[in-house]
Design a protein around this motif. Structure first.
Motif, PDB file in Angstrom:
ATOM      1  N   ASP A  33       0.852  -1.183   0.000  1.00 52.91           N
ATOM      2  CA  ASP A  33       0.000   0.000   0.000  1.00 52.91           C
ATOM      3  C   ASP A  33       0.893   1.241   0.000  1.00 52.91           C
ATOM      4  OD1 ASP A  33      -1.798  -2.018   0.397  1.00 52.91           O
ATOM      5  OD2 ASP A  33      -2.653  -1.216   2.241  1.00 52.91           O
ATOM      6  N   LYS A  34       0.425   2.301  -0.684  1.00 52.36           N
ATOM      7  CA  LYS A  34       1.238   3.511  -0.790  1.00 52.36           C
ATOM      8  C   LYS A  34       0.480   4.722  -0.256  1.00 52.36           C
ATOM      9  CE  LYS A  34       4.180   2.165  -4.677  1.00 52.36           C
ATOM     10  NZ  LYS A  34       4.663   2.540  -6.029  1.00 52.36           N
ATOM     11  N   PRO A  35       1.197   5.657   0.380  1.00 56.28           N
ATOM     12  CA  PRO A  35       0.545   6.881   0.853  1.00 56.28           C
ATOM     13  C   PRO A  35       0.182   7.785  -0.313  1.00 56.28           C
ATOM     14  CG  PRO A  35       2.919   6.970   1.256  1.00 56.28           C
ATOM     15  CD  PRO A  35       2.621   5.592   0.760  1.00 56.28           C
ATOM     16  N   GLN A  36      -1.021   8.334  -0.266  1.00 58.75           N
ATOM     17  CA  GLN A  36      -1.487   9.225  -1.319  1.00 58.75           C
ATOM     18  C   GLN A  36      -2.142  10.453  -0.713  1.00 58.75           C
ATOM     19  OE1 GLN A  36      -3.917   7.289  -4.277  1.00 58.75           O
ATOM     20  NE2 GLN A  36      -2.421   5.683  -4.686  1.00 58.75           N
ATOM     21  N   GLY A  37      -2.106  11.545  -1.489  1.00 63.34           N
ATOM     22  CA  GLY A  37      -2.754  12.779  -1.049  1.00 63.34           C
ATOM     23  C   GLY A  37      -1.942  13.527  -0.015  1.00 63.34           C
ATOM     24  N   ARG A  38      -2.449  14.689   0.343  1.00 65.37           N
ATOM     25  CA  ARG A  38      -1.743  15.539   1.300  1.00 65.37           C
ATOM     26  C   ARG A  38      -1.633  14.886   2.673  1.00 65.37           C
ATOM     27  NH1 ARG A  38      -4.112  21.672   0.121  1.00 65.37           N
ATOM     28  NH2 ARG A  38      -3.324  21.831  -2.027  1.00 65.37           N
ATOM     29  N   ARG A  39      -2.624  14.095   3.010  1.00 64.62           N
ATOM     30  CA  ARG A  39      -2.614  13.450   4.323  1.00 64.62           C
ATOM     31  C   ARG A  39      -1.837  12.134   4.321  1.00 64.62           C
ATOM     32  NH1 ARG A  39      -8.798  14.269   6.683  1.00 64.62           N
ATOM     33  NH2 ARG A  39      -8.842  16.558   6.533  1.00 64.62           N
ATOM     34  N   LYS A  40      -1.319  11.738   3.144  1.00 70.18           N
ATOM     35  CA  LYS A  40      -0.512  10.519   3.029  1.00 70.18           C
ATOM     36  C   LYS A  40      -1.258   9.295   3.559  1.00 70.18           C
ATOM     37  CE  LYS A  40       2.915  12.810   1.293  1.00 70.18           C
ATOM     38  NZ  LYS A  40       3.240  12.671  -0.153  1.00 70.18           N
ATOM     39  N   LEU A  42      -2.708   5.704   3.436  1.00 69.85           N
ATOM     40  CA  LEU A  42      -2.311   4.489   2.730  1.00 69.85           C
ATOM     41  C   LEU A  42      -3.456   3.977   1.863  1.00 69.85           C
ATOM     42  CD1 LEU A  42      -0.285   2.461   5.386  1.00 69.85           C
ATOM     43  CD2 LEU A  42       0.595   3.622   3.354  1.00 69.85           C
ATOM     44  N   VAL A  43      -3.152   3.732   0.590  1.00 66.69           N
ATOM     45  CA  VAL A  43      -4.146   3.245  -0.358  1.00 66.69           C
ATOM     46  C   VAL A  43      -3.647   1.932  -0.960  1.00 66.69           C
ATOM     47  CG1 VAL A  43      -5.377   3.719  -2.513  1.00 66.69           C
ATOM     48  CG2 VAL A  43      -4.928   5.581  -0.893  1.00 66.69           C
ATOM     49  N   PRO A  45      -3.160  -1.041  -3.639  1.00 64.81           N
ATOM     50  CA  PRO A  45      -3.125  -1.092  -5.103  1.00 64.81           C
ATOM     51  C   PRO A  45      -4.395  -1.729  -5.645  1.00 64.81           C
ATOM     52  CG  PRO A  45      -1.601  -2.681  -4.157  1.00 64.81           C
ATOM     53  CD  PRO A  45      -2.088  -1.840  -3.024  1.00 64.81           C
ATOM     54  N   TRP A 222      -0.262  10.205 -18.004  1.00 63.60           N
ATOM     55  CA  TRP A 222       0.912  10.495 -17.182  1.00 63.60           C
ATOM     56  C   TRP A 222       2.163  10.276 -17.979  1.00 63.60           C
ATOM     57  CZ3 TRP A 222       5.498   8.525 -15.617  1.00 63.60           C
ATOM     58  CH2 TRP A 222       6.122   9.161 -14.533  1.00 63.60           C
TER      59      TRP A 222
END
Length: 226
Positions: A33-40, A42-43, A45, A222
């Motif tokens: 799982d990877k941190p996303q967004g300003r609040r980091k 975890l999301v 895959p 992207w």
């Protein structure tokens, strides 16, 4: 056939779903799982999210060392099917399986490497496809057991061609695995593609318009041309 499916992004989700509907998938290997967004936050895959919806065991490792091999071995898979997993498999890991296959969105040996969809657009190709190959020590060099071809009309973006591969791959893979597998060596001169970065989106305006068009389309969504 007891399958361990290894994959990470959206492109691989429909193929996982199709394999789970037609074969025994004993587990799914995916990235962390990877941190996303300003609040980091975890999301997970996309492949993990799909596996959980299907009720399949999920294993996640940053490194495929002894701990990963132990967890994967406990699942009892005899076949590895990989589609856009994003990590290399070492010989000790591959030794866990009787058969290890990779789904690659190009007509191998054309466009070996990490960006074959973008590479087909950047190269102005009029045809592409999907290959199923035996995993080998050298990247994307393994023997082939199936290939499908489709035309390119010169309007594809990375997004639209990825969606097309994602839509075509499930039926193609299920059909291939439903028959006795016959492997043949890859033939022809290999070509290669690289990992793309933001720098690849910078447009040089003295290049031909056709090449600039391909660059814009290959890098959308992207990292986008600029």
């Amino acid at each position: 056939m007891k399958i361990l499916f290894a994959g990470t992004p959206d492109i691989a989700v429909p193929t996982l779903e199709a394999l789970a509907a037609h074969f025994e998938v004993v587990g799914v290997l995916t990235s962390l799982d990877k941190p996303q967004g300003r609040r980091k936050v975890l999301v997970a895959p996309p492949v993990k999210q799909a596996a959980l919806r299907l009720g399949l065991p999920v294993v996640q490792f940053d490194h495929l060392g002894s701990e990963a091999r132990s967890a994967v071995g406990a699942l009892g898979a005899d076949t590895l099917v990989c589609f856009a997993f994003g990590k290399f498999f070492g010989p000790k890991f591959l030794a866990l399986f009787e058969l290890a296959l990779n789904i690659h969105p190009s007509l191998l040996p054309v466009l070996r490497g990490p960006s074959p969809i973008q590479g087909a657009i950047l190269g102005g190709m009029t045809e592409s496809g999907i290959s199923i190959q035996r995993l080998a020590k050298e990247m994307d060099s393994g023997d082939l057991c199936a290939q499908m071809r489709f035309p390119l009309d010169g309007t594809e973006t990375d997004g639209s061609l990825t969606e097309k591969v994602s839509r075509l791959a499930p039926g193609f893979v299920v059909d291939a695995l439903s028959k006795p597998l016959v492997f043949t060596p890859q033939s022809g001169e290999p070509t290669f593609c690289k990992m793309l970065s933001h720098e690849d989106g910078i447009i040089s305006w003295n290049r031909p318009a056709r090449e600039i068009s391909a660059q814009i389309r290959a890098l959308y969504p992207w990292p986008k041309a600029q």
